[in-house]
Write a protein that holds these residues in place. Structure first.
Motif, PDB file in Angstrom:
ATOM      1  N   ALA A 142      43.918  22.636  34.871  1.00 27.64           N
ATOM      2  CA  ALA A 142      42.847  23.779  35.190  1.00 27.64           C
ATOM      3  C   ALA A 142      42.933  24.255  36.630  1.00 27.64           C
ATOM      4  CB  ALA A 142      41.378  23.291  35.061  1.00 27.64           C
ATOM      5  N   GLN A 143      43.313  23.279  37.655  1.00 25.21           N
ATOM      6  CA  GLN A 143      43.483  23.502  39.001  1.00 25.21           C
ATOM      7  C   GLN A 143      44.771  24.305  39.375  1.00 25.21           C
ATOM      8  OE1 GLN A 143      43.362  19.596  40.726  1.00 25.21           O
ATOM      9  NE2 GLN A 143      41.176  19.431  40.905  1.00 25.21           N
ATOM     10  N   GLU A 144      45.723  23.997  38.510  1.00 26.72           N
ATOM     11  CA  GLU A 144      47.008  24.509  38.771  1.00 26.72           C
ATOM     12  C   GLU A 144      47.000  26.178  38.408  1.00 26.72           C
ATOM     13  OE1 GLU A 144      50.859  24.868  39.995  1.00 26.72           O
ATOM     14  OE2 GLU A 144      49.271  23.605  40.609  1.00 26.72           O
ATOM     15  N   VAL A 145      46.159  26.073  37.320  1.00 21.73           N
ATOM     16  CA  VAL A 145      46.093  27.739  36.492  1.00 21.73           C
ATOM     17  C   VAL A 145      45.223  28.427  37.612  1.00 21.73           C
ATOM     18  CG1 VAL A 145      44.858  28.918  35.051  1.00 21.73           C
ATOM     19  CG2 VAL A 145      46.144  27.026  34.295  1.00 21.73           C
ATOM     20  N   ALA A 146      44.051  27.985  38.174  1.00 20.34           N
ATOM     21  CA  ALA A 146      43.485  28.714  39.333  1.00 20.34           C
ATOM     22  C   ALA A 146      44.142  28.881  40.339  1.00 20.34           C
ATOM     23  CB  ALA A 146      42.177  27.781  39.620  1.00 20.34           C
TER      24      ALA A 146
END
Length: 62
Positions: A53-57
């Motif tokens: 999720a952090q990488e997508v953001a």
């Protein structure tokens, strides 16, 4: 081998790490959509989803 010395990584954890390493945003989003929050997750899998999720953001901010 005792059960405490075994460390099992779910196969979908590998898919998460591969998508992150390749920078494959569509695949990362697909994996997040497939996450079943009603099921209990291991700490490792939960951590992998958080990283995903952090990488997508991060990629979407570009």
């Amino acid at each position: 081998m005792s059960s405490s010395s075994q460390h099992v990584i779910p196969p979908y954890g590998v898919a998460i790490q591969k998508a992150i390493s390749l920078g494959n945003l569509p695949q990362m989003k697909s994996l997040l959509k497939q996450r079943d929050k009603s099921q209990k997750e291991s700490k490792d899998l939960s951590s992998a989803y958080e990283q995903l999720a952090q990488e997508v953001a991060r990629l979407e901010r570009r």
